[in-house]
Write a protein that holds these residues in place. Structure first.
Motif, short mmCIF file in Angstrom:
data_model
loop_
_atom_site.label_atom_id
_atom_site.label_comp_id
_atom_site.label_asym_id
_atom_site.label_seq_id
_atom_site.Cartn_x
_atom_site.Cartn_y
_atom_site.Cartn_z
N ILE A 1 0.83 -1.21 0.00
CA ILE A 1 0.00 0.00 0.00
C ILE A 1 0.86 1.26 0.00
O ILE A 1 0.53 2.25 -0.65
N ALA A 2 1.99 1.23 0.70
CA ALA A 2 2.87 2.40 0.75
C ALA A 2 3.39 2.77 -0.64
O ALA A 2 3.56 3.96 -0.95
N TYR A 3 3.61 1.79 -1.48
CA TYR A 3 4.05 2.07 -2.84
C TYR A 3 3.02 2.93 -3.58
O TYR A 3 3.37 3.91 -4.24
N PHE A 4 1.75 2.57 -3.45
CA PHE A 4 0.71 3.32 -4.15
C PHE A 4 0.41 4.66 -3.49
O PHE A 4 0.14 5.64 -4.17
N VAL A 5 0.46 4.70 -2.17
CA VAL A 5 0.21 5.96 -1.46
C VAL A 5 1.31 6.97 -1.79
O VAL A 5 1.03 8.17 -1.92
N GLN B 1 -2.59 14.38 3.33
CA GLN B 1 -3.79 13.81 3.95
C GLN B 1 -3.90 12.30 3.71
O GLN B 1 -4.23 11.54 4.60
N ILE B 2 -3.59 11.89 2.50
CA ILE B 2 -3.63 10.46 2.20
C ILE B 2 -2.51 9.74 2.96
O ILE B 2 -2.73 8.67 3.53
N SER B 3 -1.34 10.33 2.98
CA SER B 3 -0.20 9.71 3.66
C SER B 3 -0.45 9.57 5.15
O SER B 3 -0.17 8.52 5.74
N ILE B 4 -0.96 10.61 5.79
CA ILE B 4 -1.18 10.55 7.24
C ILE B 4 -2.27 9.55 7.59
O ILE B 4 -2.17 8.83 8.60
N ALA B 5 -3.30 9.44 6.75
CA ALA B 5 -4.35 8.45 6.98
C ALA B 5 -3.77 7.03 6.88
O ALA B 5 -4.10 6.16 7.69
N PHE B 6 -2.91 6.83 5.91
CA PHE B 6 -2.26 5.52 5.75
C PHE B 6 -1.39 5.19 6.95
O PHE B 6 -1.46 4.10 7.51
N TRP B 7 -0.54 6.12 7.38
CA TRP B 7 0.37 5.88 8.50
C TRP B 7 -0.39 5.62 9.79
O TRP B 7 -0.02 4.74 10.57
N ILE B 8 -1.45 6.37 10.03
CA ILE B 8 -2.24 6.18 11.26
C ILE B 8 -2.95 4.83 11.24
O ILE B 8 -2.92 4.08 12.23
#
Length: 110
Positions: A55-59, A66-73
């Motif tokens: 998922i990190a590759y696509f994010v 905003q997308i990155s912080i939602a993914f990390w959280i």
């Protein structure tokens, strides 16, 4: 499974959630003992680490805070949940994706 098996496998169960390297180390160290508790958490930890990288590759392609912080959280919360369940000696799968990891990696640790 008895309490002694859980206590013996707790350390490696926690290590399996600490990055992909931790997952591989826990899998290798559990190779001889075949602790059922550790094997369960190895499958969960490996699945989460691989999902994280996928998922990190696509994010990273979005370059959006905003997308990155939602993914990390969200991924951090799932890893934290896995660590807490292993420390508590529980074998509850991670919500929604945990049973999938158990099926995909069913040969791991048997």
């Amino acid at each position: 499974m008895n309490q002694n098996t859980i206590e013996e496998g707790k350390t490696l169960a926690v290590v399996s959630y600490l990055t992909i390297i931790g997952s591989v180390i826990a899998i290798i160290m559990n190779g001889e003992k075949k602790n059922e508790f550790t094997s369960f958490h190895n499958r969960q930890g490996l699945g989460l680490c691989l999902l994280w990288m996928f998922i990190a590759y696509f994010v990273s392609q979005f370059d959006n805070f905003q997308i990155s912080i939602a993914f990390w959280i969200s991924m951090g919360a799932l890893l934290f949940l896995g660590v807490i369940t292993s420390i508590n000696g529980s074998m509850k799968p991670i919500p929604v994706i945990g049973p999938i990891f158990q099926k995909i990696f069913k040969g791991l640790g048997k």
